[in-house]
Design an enzyme around this catalytic site. Structure first.
Site: not given
Ligand SMILES: Nc1ncnc2c1ncn2[C@@H]1O[C@H](COP(=O)(O)OP(=O)(O)O)[C@@H](O)[C@H]1O
Ligand SMILES: [Mg+2]
Lengths: 240, 747, 88, 88
Positions: A90, A207, A209
């Site tokens: 991002c 994302h 994560e």
């Protein structure tokens, strides 16, 4: 023989937001997360570097622009030149583009709105540290949350990106089909993530994560982090 | 300082009046000081004794609220309330309105509203972990209302997304009465180690300690905002107050969060305070009063964004993204180092001294010298006259205009579809998809669920959060409106399997100087009180927003309740949607003929009239206990409360959410439309696997809650036996596209 | 001496301009039918302390190139204080 | 005839300008120590079809006021095509 634990650095810029989340994801997937600071000229000997999501410097001027000049970027550049695995997520992707480590740029979503939702990504290449364990054509589910995620590039860049196979992910549906209706932000050719020519630097808007812990989201990020940890273990970025 | 410099409104009025002070308030100041106040002093009293800061009209009512309970660590009076969530952790939460600024500049108004409430949480020493945004606008049929909604949502997202605090819930309602004055409330929740909470009693400043202002510099932002914006209706003044619009700087706020938490963690502080309404005046005087000390404040030390600011401007500026810390001189260098690392400027602006006097100097001249407590605690208090609206008592008896008794000949299927597409009921995905609900990685359930579920990092526990207001009910009966708001907020938490613990609130009302408004306010307080006592959810804090009126007409009296609950194990969270086929569908609670103030009445019949549903709080409480126990025993596959639109809408929403249809028989003595759309309180639609049905029935009867089997889940079809049928897809299409269509956007 | 400059940063032709497009497509509804080619960029105003205007302009140029614009997608031009006065 | 205009939208003086501040405080690290008063606004370019420049400008003015700027917090000015050519 004990299996070594790969050490993955996560850089905190002023305005980084998903830095703790990236550290947690590294740990969840069996690596050791190492917090790095934007103002330092030191990567603390890590085996891989993550530039996390967020709004560095508020993204006020242009997303990633000011952070792209941070002192630690010199070290990231040298690390990348040695072949070390670098992942920009991002805002981290935007920073890598601004710093010239990845081709293209990211501008406001076609809708002009911030979008937070889960998307499907089709893996386009296994020639990257985050897709080495995946097969092109596979689909992973991962959230996006960005206001400026529309990938653009000059016609020459775009031609090179496609010809050299630099696209790592495209926005798709669950079945892997890529078309206008699966494009959340207007990115050219549905591009969600790209790599550099040598393949060790990758950036993506979604994302991963936020996609390793099944209690709080999808799990499409697990394979990506597993790949990154494997690449880190290979030690390509180590100083000679 | 010339009079002209303070305000150019109402020329000819004496200075104190232009600062919002009544004549007897001026007299009170004279008595306190034993002399004529100086202009800067008047500005300070004007700001601190404004309705917004002093709660002068609401205090005597707020005092009647229950504030104590086993879980409460910090009650009202601090920047935010705190409750014990076990394992040594405290949840800190508070709600505040930014309605007036949002009516002028919706993006910045809403954005700075987020900033303000987040700083309240930081100043308690807690890390902000969640935001919720209850909003009320006028109908989307006008361009201005669409502009307000777009701007407010973008502003909340623009700020919240940029500071890394997930926006996990909220609500959006629409009512004509809120066209001129939209209601924009924001709730923030934080987490801290309970023994590290920063409150007046945990940290003690010392004589000789200094006050450090850090963060943004001070400009002419919102000068007089306190007295002008929050204490006078918008008609006058809105043009004039425009130049003082505040621009949010979320990047600076993010740095404030990190720096402040690091300062606390390193043990460098003796006190911490956010700067909000009344700016430096409020932060400095409150810190001093709390410590029982005096302060010497040097305005020349305050970093200014604009040159040549007057003393009163510096004192009352509401520039955003500033914090005030009390620091012992020995730790000043460490404080500076932390702030510098986070890119923040700091300035030592004051010394703490013995005694209780607040002395302010500017340009070497003393411009103010007042007892700090007099600003903070000795403001006026009013018991303003109250009077029910004409005809209220007549209506409280059985009213003939109650839509419950109106015959309905229409098509029930069409009625259901219209209600699902009505702006109050329809999905608010259009809004909440613009919010980052995932950052921090703890969001088990975000927007779109009855309660947001946010894990406590490193544990199995999770917070359950919901905000609710019941505008229509409140408009018809403010007491019942308030009771229902508390009950629904608690029910939303309870259906998730969590136990409601405590509330915060934001009380949105018209002009308190009008007896009807003051009556509405008192009735609402009475309702909150009664509900919170029985539901065992004490009030830990809140905010009052008065003067929401334009051209003589007020918003609906709308207390918005922010409920915080605790889920002991987030894996036991119960979803709202029907998760699979083959489940038995039950409704808990009883349905009566109650269409007064209902969604059906407004959307299908076109009236807001009648008596809102009755509510038995003991029954409501029993329902919550039942839900808690059923979730603990893992009996429930889903649970969704009946709210706007009653049973019919609740079943439809659960089908849409889970993607599974159902076939039910809604059989009772009521006419079909009443059976489906009555909004009787204390009801929940649950599903259970066949293996658990007996246990659930036994548990319900043990708790004294009525339980009725309606049918089963499964398939793409939605069947109301003997009434009509439709499909999940048809329901979903209407539910999801209604708001984008109203916003005139491609769907 | 202090010199004031304005820097105009514009998207390179041919690149997607979602903001420009949004403005353009909302104009007809407001009664403006004859507007085309709307593009949105950035305007930066800054003051530079330097001994000569030429020296100041050199600095502004460097700042515009390195920070204010992204050469991959944007062009910029610098307007000196004099030009800035040419306002309508 | 087609007329090209540029509209510069700037924050009203006195308002906080977080964008400008962020840029300004990042400059010293890049070696630019002599820059102050950085302010960020928008630049809009648009073409108007109209019989006269005056008529076109009138339209641009209306558009700038109603759509391109937020009059509560921003000012704007219009630069005609001629002025736009005065580029450095
Ligand atoms: N402004 C908003 N911000 C975030 N979430 C919202 C907003 N408005 C509605 N939602 C979400 O949409 C869902 C439905 O809202 P609502 O109909 O008010 O719920 P309920 O009737 O259960 O109180 C909830 O999860 C709520 O959090
Ligand atoms: Mg609910």
């Amino acid at each position: 023989m004990a299996i070594a634990t790969p050490r993955v650095g996560v850089i905190t810029f002023l305005g980084s937001l998903d830095d703790r989340d990236a550290l947690r994801a590294v740990a969840t997937m069996g690596g050791e997360g190492v917090a790095l600071w934007h103002g330092d000229h030191d990567l603390q000997g890590v085996d891989a570097v993550v530039l996390p999501g967020g709004f560095s410097y508020g993204d006020y001027l242009r997303c990633g622009a000011i952070a792209g000049h941070a002192p630690i970027l010199d070290e990231v550049r040298a690390f990348a030149d040695r072949g070390g695995p670098v992942l920009g997520i991002c805002n981290g992707f935007q920073i890598l583009c601004e710093a010239g480590l990845l081709p293209g740029a990211l501008i406001r979503n076609a809708s002009l709105r911030f979008i937070c939702r889960d998307v499907f990504l089709r893996v386009e290449t296994s020639q990257s540290p985050v897709t080495a364990d995946l097969v092109p054509g596979e689909v992973v589910e991962i959230p996006i949350k960005h206001g400026e995620g529309q990938f653009v590039a000059t016609p020459e860049q775009l031609q090179h990106i496609e010809e050299a196979g630099l696209v790592v992910f495209r926005y798709a549906d669950a079945a892997g089909s890529v078309n206008r209706s699966t494009n959340p932000n207007g990115s050219v050719e549905n591009i969600a993530g790209v790599r550099n020519d040598s393949g060790n630097v990758v950036g993506l808007m979604p994302h991963p994560e936020h996609a390793v812990d099944p209690d709080v989201g999808p799990t499409g990020g697990q394979a990506l982090f597993a790949s990154l940890l494997a690449a880190a273990l290979a030690g390509a970025g180590a100083l000679p | 300082m010339s009079d002209e410099a303070v305000s150019d409104e109402a020329p000819g009025q004496p200075l104190h009046r232009r600062l919002g002070l009544a004549d007897d308030e001026l007299e009170r100041i004279r008595q306190t000081l034993g002399r004529e106040p100086r202009p800067a002093e008047l500005a300070m009293y004007g700001a601190m004794w404004s309705e917004h800061c002093s709660y002068k009209s609401s205090k005597i009512h707020l005092r009647t609220l229950p504030t104590e309970g086993p879980a409460v660590l910090v009650g009202p009076g601090q920047d935010a309330g705190a409750v014990d969530v076990g394992d040594g952790m405290a949840a800190v939460f508070k709600m505040e309105s930014h309605s007036h600024p949002s009516a002028i500049e919706p993006y910045q108004g809403a954005a700075t509203g987020v900033g303000g409430i987040v700083r309240d949480i930081i100043s308690m020493g807690a890390r902000p972990v969640a935001l919720l945004d209850p909003l009320i606008f006028g109908p989307l049929t006008t361009e201005r209302n669409r502009w307000l909604l777009s701007g407010v949502v973008a502003g909340i997202g623009g700020y919240g997304n940029c500071i890394g605090v997930p926006t996990v819930g909220g609500e959006i309602r629409f009512a004509d009465a809120h066209s001129a004055n939209p209601t924009v409330d924001v709730m923030c929740v934080g987490l801290a180690e309970a023994d590290a909470l920063v409150t007046g009693s945990t940290l003690t400043p010392h004589d000789g300690s200094v006050m450090v202002l850090y963060g943004a510099s001070t400009g002419r932002d919102g000068i007089g905002g306190v007295s002008v914006l929050a204490s006078a209706a918008l008609d006058e003044g809105s043009e004039a107050s425009r130049p003082s619009v505040q621009i949010g700087d979320p990047f600076a706020e993010k740095l404030l969060i990190e720096a402040s938490l690091e300062l606390i963690e390193c043990g460098l502080l003796e006190g911490l305070q956010d700067l909000g309404g009344a700016g430096i005046t409020c932060a400095v005087s409150e810190s001093a009063a709390r410590a029982g000390m005096g302060v010497r404040l040097d305005l020349d030390a305050v970093p200014l964004r604009e040159p040549d600011m007057e003393a009163f401007e510096i004192l009352t500026s509401e520039s955003q993204e500033r914090m005030l810390a009390i620091v012992p001189p020995s730790k000043l260098d460490d404080v500076r180092a932390v702030c510098e690392r986070w890119g923040l400027d700091i300035a030592v602006i004051a010394d703490l001294v013995e005694g209780g006097k607040l002395t302010v100097t500017h340009g070497g001249v003393t411009v103010a010298e007042v007892p700090a407590v007099s600003l903070v605690d000795e403001g006026p208090e009013y018991d303003r006259p109250r009077e029910p609206p004409a005809g209220h008592h007549a209506r409280a008896a059985v009213s003939t205009d109650d839509p419950t008794f109106a015959p309905f000949e229409g098509d029930l299927r069409v009625a259901l579809l219209r209600m699902l597409g009505a702006p109050n009921v329809a999905s608010k995905r259009w809004a909440w998809q613009q919010y980052d609900s995932r950052v921090q990685g703890q969001t088990v359930a975000g927007p779109g669920s009855d309660a947001a579920i946010v894990r406590v990092p490193g544990s199995l526990k999770a917070l359950a959060l919901s905000t609710d207001g019941k505008g229509r009910y409140g408009a018809l009966d403010p007491y019942l409106g308030a009771v229902h708001a508390v009950a629904e907020a608690a029910r939303n938490v309870a259906v998730s399997g969590a136990r409601p613990l405590a509330i915060t609130n934001c009380l949105n009302f018209g002009n308190p100087e009008r007896p009807v408004v003051m009556w509405q306010f008192a009735e609402s307080i009475r309702g909150i009180r009664d509900a919170c006592i029985v539901l065992e959810t004490p009030v830990t804090g809140g905010n009052v927003s008065f003067y929401n009126e334009s051209g003589g007409s007020s918003i609906w009296p709308t207390p918005v309740i922010g409920m915080l609950g605790l889920l002991e194990d987030h894996r036991l969270r119960v979803p709202a949607g029907f998760p699979r086929s083959g489940l038995a569908v039950y409704v808990l609670g009883e349905t009566f003929g109650e269409l007064g103030g209902s969604e059906f009445a407004e959307t299908v019949i076109g009236v807001v009239a009648g008596t809102p549903p009755a509510i038995d709080l003991v029954q409501e409480h029993a329902l919550h206990e039942l839900l808690h126990d059923a979730a603990r025993d893992d009996l429930l596959a889903s649970a969704h409360d009946c709210g706007d639109g009653g049973l019919g809408v609740a079943l439809a929403e659960a089908a849409i959410d889970g993607g599974n249809g159902f076939a039910v028989t809604v059989a009772n003595d009521l006419p079909g439309h009443v059976a489906l759309f009555s909004e009787s309180a204390s009801r929940v639609v649950v599903t259970v696997g066949p293996e658990h049905e007996d246990r659930l029935i036994a548990l319900a009867s043990a708790h004294g809650v009525s339980i009725t089997r309606l049918g089963e889940t499964g398939g793409p079809r939605v069947v109301f036996d003997g009434m009509f049928e439709t499909t999940v897809e048809e329901l979903r299409e209407i539910f999801e596209t209604a708001i984008p269509r109203l916003m005139q956007e491609p769907v | 001496m202090r010199h004031r400059f304005e820097v105009l940063v514009t998207l390179k032709p041919g690149l997607a301009d979602p903001q420009g497009k949004a403005v353009e497509s909302s104009l007809p509804a407001l009664g403006f039918d004859d507007v085309s080619d709307v593009h949105i960029g950035r305007h930066v105003r800054l003051d530079v302390e330097a001994t000569s205007e030429a020296e100041a302009r050199e600095q502004v140029d460097a700042i515009a190139h390195r920070l204010l614009s992204n050469p991959v997608i944007e062009d910029y031009r610098v307007i000196g204080s004099s030009a800035a006065d040419e306002e309508a």
